[in-house]
Design a protein around this motif. Structure first.
Motif, PDB file in Angstrom:
ATOM      1  N   UNK A 247       0.866  -1.175   0.000  1.00 27.17           N
ATOM      2  CA  UNK A 247       0.000   0.000   0.000  1.00 27.17           C
ATOM      3  C   UNK A 247       0.902   1.224   0.000  1.00 27.17           C
ATOM      4  N   UNK A 248       0.669   2.127  -0.892  1.00 26.92           N
ATOM      5  CA  UNK A 248       1.504   3.323  -0.962  1.00 26.92           C
ATOM      6  C   UNK A 248       0.762   4.508  -0.356  1.00 26.92           C
ATOM      7  N   UNK A 249       1.457   5.227   0.530  1.00 30.57           N
ATOM      8  CA  UNK A 249       0.872   6.430   1.122  1.00 30.57           C
ATOM      9  C   UNK A 249       1.500   7.634   0.456  1.00 30.57           C
ATOM     10  N   UNK A 250       0.693   8.532   0.033  1.00 33.88           N
ATOM     11  CA  UNK A 250       1.240   9.779  -0.515  1.00 33.88           C
ATOM     12  C   UNK A 250       0.775  10.916   0.382  1.00 33.88           C
TER      13      UNK A 250
END
Length: 161
Positions: A4-7
């Motif tokens: 999961x990528x958090x920006x």
């Protein structure tokens, strides 16, 4: 499993920088004769002004511009701080709570009233109109001065009186 990528959100803003610490100023009372040194003080809200007392016996009292040698209602008052030589061991510190001018005088009466002799000071006095010099001229016309019954509006040696 997929990572999961958090920006970071575009609405995030860094916190504002902390306000600068209050400035501290020292005013010598009676060191250079019947005067406050300095006597024309510029200060911001939150700044601290410490009064150091020199021989023989002086005070700091707050008045109005138009009634220079008598205390205003609920006036700042250091009490009388005697010294035989050099600075007294007791100091009086006030915290500036307004941008309006604060008019000050010494309430001592001997050998002559110090206020009428010109022992006055101002915090944030205007440069024109009701100036420190205009205040001093009004003080020079008085014959006596009065002062409150007990210290108020500041700290004696860092403690509330």
């Amino acid at each position: 499993s997929a990572a999961v990528q958090y920006t970071p959100s575009a609405t995030y803003a860094a916190p504002p920088p902390p306000p600068p610490p209050p400035a501290k100023q020292t005013v010598m009372v009676g060191k250079d004769g019947l005067k406050f040194t300095p006597d024309n003080i510029i200060a911001k809200i939150g700044d601290e002004i410490t009064f150091q007392f020199y021989p023989k016996n002086h005070s700091v009292v707050q008045s109005t511009f138009s009634n220079p040698c008598n205390p205003q209602e609920n006036a700042i008052f250091s009490g009388f701080i005697p010294s035989m030589e050099g600075p007294a061991s007791t100091t009086f510190t006030i915290k500036v709570t307004t941008e309006k001018p604060i008019w000050l005088y010494c309430g001592a009466l001997k050998p002559k009233p110090h206020c009428a002799a010109g022992m006055v000071a101002a915090i944030n006095a205007p440069a024109t109109g009701n100036t420190l010099e205009a205040f001093r001229l009004l003080a020079n016309k008085t014959m006596t001065s009065t002062f409150p019954s007990k210290p108020n509006g500041g700290y004696l040696n860092g403690e509330l009186p």
